[in-house]
Design a protein around this motif. Structure first.
Motif, PDB file in Angstrom:
ATOM      1  N   ARG A   1       7.631   5.258   6.102  1.00  0.00           N
ATOM      2  CA  ARG A   1       7.145   4.922   7.513  1.00  0.00           C
ATOM      3  C   ARG A   1       5.823   6.250   7.840  1.00  0.00           C
ATOM      4  O   ARG A   1       6.124   7.340   7.540  1.00  0.00           O
ATOM      5  CB  ARG A   1       8.029   5.047   8.550  1.00  0.00           C
ATOM      6  N   PHE A   2       4.823   5.428   8.595  1.00  0.00           N
ATOM      7  CA  PHE A   2       3.841   6.407   8.959  1.00  0.00           C
ATOM      8  C   PHE A   2       4.292   7.914   9.595  1.00  0.00           C
ATOM      9  O   PHE A   2       3.818   8.769   9.191  1.00  0.00           O
ATOM     10  CB  PHE A   2       3.086   5.783  10.192  1.00  0.00           C
TER      11      PHE A   2
ATOM     12  N   SER B   1      -3.608  -4.072  -0.142  1.00  0.00           N
ATOM     13  CA  SER B   1      -3.356  -3.227   0.926  1.00  0.00           C
ATOM     14  C   SER B   1      -4.419  -2.460   1.441  1.00  0.00           C
ATOM     15  O   SER B   1      -4.511  -1.858   2.552  1.00  0.00           O
ATOM     16  CB  SER B   1      -2.244  -2.233   0.500  1.00  0.00           C
TER      17      SER B   1
ATOM     18  N   ARG C   1      -5.676  -5.589   4.350  1.00  0.00           N
ATOM     19  CA  ARG C   1      -4.812  -5.933   5.498  1.00  0.00           C
ATOM     20  C   ARG C   1      -3.512  -4.872   5.301  1.00  0.00           C
ATOM     21  O   ARG C   1      -3.153  -4.288   4.460  1.00  0.00           O
ATOM     22  CB  ARG C   1      -3.910  -7.235   4.729  1.00  0.00           C
ATOM     23  N   ALA C   2      -3.029  -4.775   6.626  1.00  0.00           N
ATOM     24  CA  ALA C   2      -2.121  -3.590   6.835  1.00  0.00           C
ATOM     25  C   ALA C   2      -0.655  -3.978   6.266  1.00  0.00           C
ATOM     26  O   ALA C   2      -0.251  -5.224   6.422  1.00  0.00           O
ATOM     27  CB  ALA C   2      -2.142  -3.618   8.640  1.00  0.00           C
ATOM     28  N   GLY C   3       0.100  -3.184   5.813  1.00  0.00           N
ATOM     29  CA  GLY C   3       1.412  -3.038   5.300  1.00  0.00           C
ATOM     30  C   GLY C   3       2.266  -2.190   5.867  1.00  0.00           C
ATOM     31  O   GLY C   3       1.693  -1.059   5.618  1.00  0.00           O
ATOM     32  N   GLY C   4       3.367  -2.519   6.177  1.00  0.00           N
ATOM     33  CA  GLY C   4       4.477  -1.564   6.598  1.00  0.00           C
ATOM     34  C   GLY C   4       4.524  -0.750   5.686  1.00  0.00           C
ATOM     35  O   GLY C   4       4.863  -0.960   4.481  1.00  0.00           O
TER      36      GLY C   4
ATOM     37  N   SER D   1       0.770   3.494   5.001  1.00  0.00           N
ATOM     38  CA  SER D   1      -0.254   3.914   5.859  1.00  0.00           C
ATOM     39  C   SER D   1      -1.224   4.786   4.846  1.00  0.00           C
ATOM     40  O   SER D   1      -2.318   4.419   4.941  1.00  0.00           O
ATOM     41  CB  SER D   1       0.169   4.951   7.030  1.00  0.00           C
TER      42      SER D   1
ATOM     43  N   GLY E   1      -2.572   2.427   1.929  1.00  0.00           N
ATOM     44  CA  GLY E   1      -3.742   1.326   2.430  1.00  0.00           C
ATOM     45  C   GLY E   1      -4.762   1.881   2.964  1.00  0.00           C
ATOM     46  O   GLY E   1      -5.809   1.517   2.844  1.00  0.00           O
ATOM     47  N   ALA E   2      -4.762   2.992   3.692  1.00  0.00           N
ATOM     48  CA  ALA E   2      -6.024   3.877   4.136  1.00  0.00           C
ATOM     49  C   ALA E   2      -6.833   4.332   3.064  1.00  0.00           C
ATOM     50  O   ALA E   2      -7.933   4.230   3.350  1.00  0.00           O
ATOM     51  CB  ALA E   2      -5.527   4.818   5.213  1.00  0.00           C
TER      52      ALA E   2
ATOM     53  N   ALA F   1      -8.364   1.006   1.557  1.00  0.00           N
ATOM     54  CA  ALA F   1      -9.371   0.573   2.553  1.00  0.00           C
ATOM     55  C   ALA F   1     -10.935   1.212   2.323  1.00  0.00           C
ATOM     56  O   ALA F   1     -11.854   0.995   2.370  1.00  0.00           O
ATOM     57  CB  ALA F   1      -8.851   0.545   3.838  1.00  0.00           C
TER      58      ALA F   1
ATOM     59  N   TRP G   1      -0.653 -12.926   4.713  1.00  0.00           N
ATOM     60  CA  TRP G   1      -0.002 -11.478   4.717  1.00  0.00           C
ATOM     61  C   TRP G   1       1.361 -11.586   5.414  1.00  0.00           C
ATOM     62  O   TRP G   1       2.191 -10.877   5.001  1.00  0.00           O
ATOM     63  CB  TRP G   1      -1.113 -10.695   5.227  1.00  0.00           C
TER      64      TRP G   1
END
Ligand SMILES: NC(=O)c1ccc[n+]([C@@H]2O[C@H](COP(=O)([O-])OP(=O)(O)OC[C@H]3O[C@@H](n4cnc5c(N)ncnc54)[C@H](OP(=O)(O)O)[C@@H]3O)[C@@H](O)[C@H]2O)c1
Length: 256
Positions: free
Chosen positions: A105-106, A151, A154-157, A160, A163-164, A167, A255
């Motif tokens: 988790r973030f 990832s 699109r955002a995925g739980g 963070s 995915g960032a 991106a 997604w």
């Protein structure tokens, strides 16, 4: 071979694959060698690379192993030079593939975890591409294939930092493509979905939930990337730059 099929032929070309000690990178190195390219396999686990390269050479391919940690900025240019010297020719293809994942988790991700992901997936890929581009521009030709991720689209739980970083790699792909288009160097990205590799083991126990969100209802294999990889690496993709090709069984379409 007809004219269209020969567009994919990599005979006489040389490729550098980062993160080639396992998974997508290892498969891609073998695949590119199978289409005629000389290949440099780079990663930290030298023992693995040496074993693979010995196999490839025994099968008649031109290959070399380069021990490299892409988070070590000072090691990147020497690694590229070592690869060109070992293969005996300039390298015109970079598969910028080395990467790590962190699933948490973030609010829980430690500064160390965030740094490891960004230093590998973004800064490492950035500096790797920079070195490749500098050399390719001198010869006026080259293709860089960045391995991003769905990832990054699109955002995925719990993804963070990962995915960032992906991106940002997609955005970097587009900027590099803009700056290098007039110099003969193409820069594109592949955004794989869930591909069965060591990294995929991070999702043990939640596979069924992920499968429900993949329209083709199966995980990918490294070989499922071959078509996109060859297209972007070879002359078949000669008018393509700045593109991002999802290879994900349709996952990016559905997604949630
Ligand atoms: N599998 C998937 O579902 C999936 C989906 C989308 C995108 N991707 C991307 O595909 C790429 C390959 O991943 P994979 O699935 O094939 O996983 P993998 O089997 O874990 O391979 C990762 C590779 O990266 C290398 N690597 C990691 N840190 C490195 C560093 N600091 N310096 C040099 N090499 C490093 C590893 O080699 P060493 O440990 O020997 O250094 C290994 O060869 C990654 O960028 C990943 O983000 C994977």
């Amino acid at each position: 071979m007809n004219a269209q099929a020969s567009l994919f032929d990599l005979q006489g070309r040389a490729a550098f694959i980062s993160g080639a000690s396992s998974g997508i990178g290892l498969h891609t190195a073998r695949m590119l060698a199978g289409t005629g390219a000389a290949v440099a396999l780079a990663a930290r686990r030298a023992d693995r690379l040496d074993a693979v390269v010995a196999d490839m050479r025994a099968a008649g391919h031109r290959a070399c192993a380069v021990t490299l940690d892409v988070t070590d900025a000072a090691a990147i240019a020497p690694a590229w030079q070592e690869a060109e010297a070992a293969l005996g020719q300039p390298i015109g293809i970079l598969v910028n593939n080395a990467g790590v994942i962190h699933v948490e988790r973030f609010v829980e991700q430690s500064p160390e975890a965030v740094s490891r992901v960004f230093d590998t997936n973004l800064k490492g890929a950035y500096l790797m591409a920079q070195e490749a581009a500098r050399c390719m521009v001198q010869r006026g030709e080259g293709s860089i294939v960045n391995i991003a991720s769905s990832s990054g689209l699109r955002a995925g739980g719990q993804m963070s930092s990962y995915g960032a970083s992906k991106a940002a790699l997609i955005h970097l792909t587009q900027i590099m493509a803009l700056e290098l288009a007039g110099k003969g160097v193409r820069v594109n990205a592949i955004a794989p979905g869930n591909i069965e590799t060591d990294m995929h083991a991070e999702f043990a126990g939640i596979e069924q939930g992920i499968l429900k969100r993949i329209p083709m209802r199966r995980f990918g294999k490294p070989s499922d990337l071959d078509g996109a990889m060859l297209l972007l690496a070879s002359d078949a993709g000669r008018y393509m730059t700045g593109t991002v090709i999802p290879v994900d069984g349709g996952q990016v379409l559905s997604w949630m």
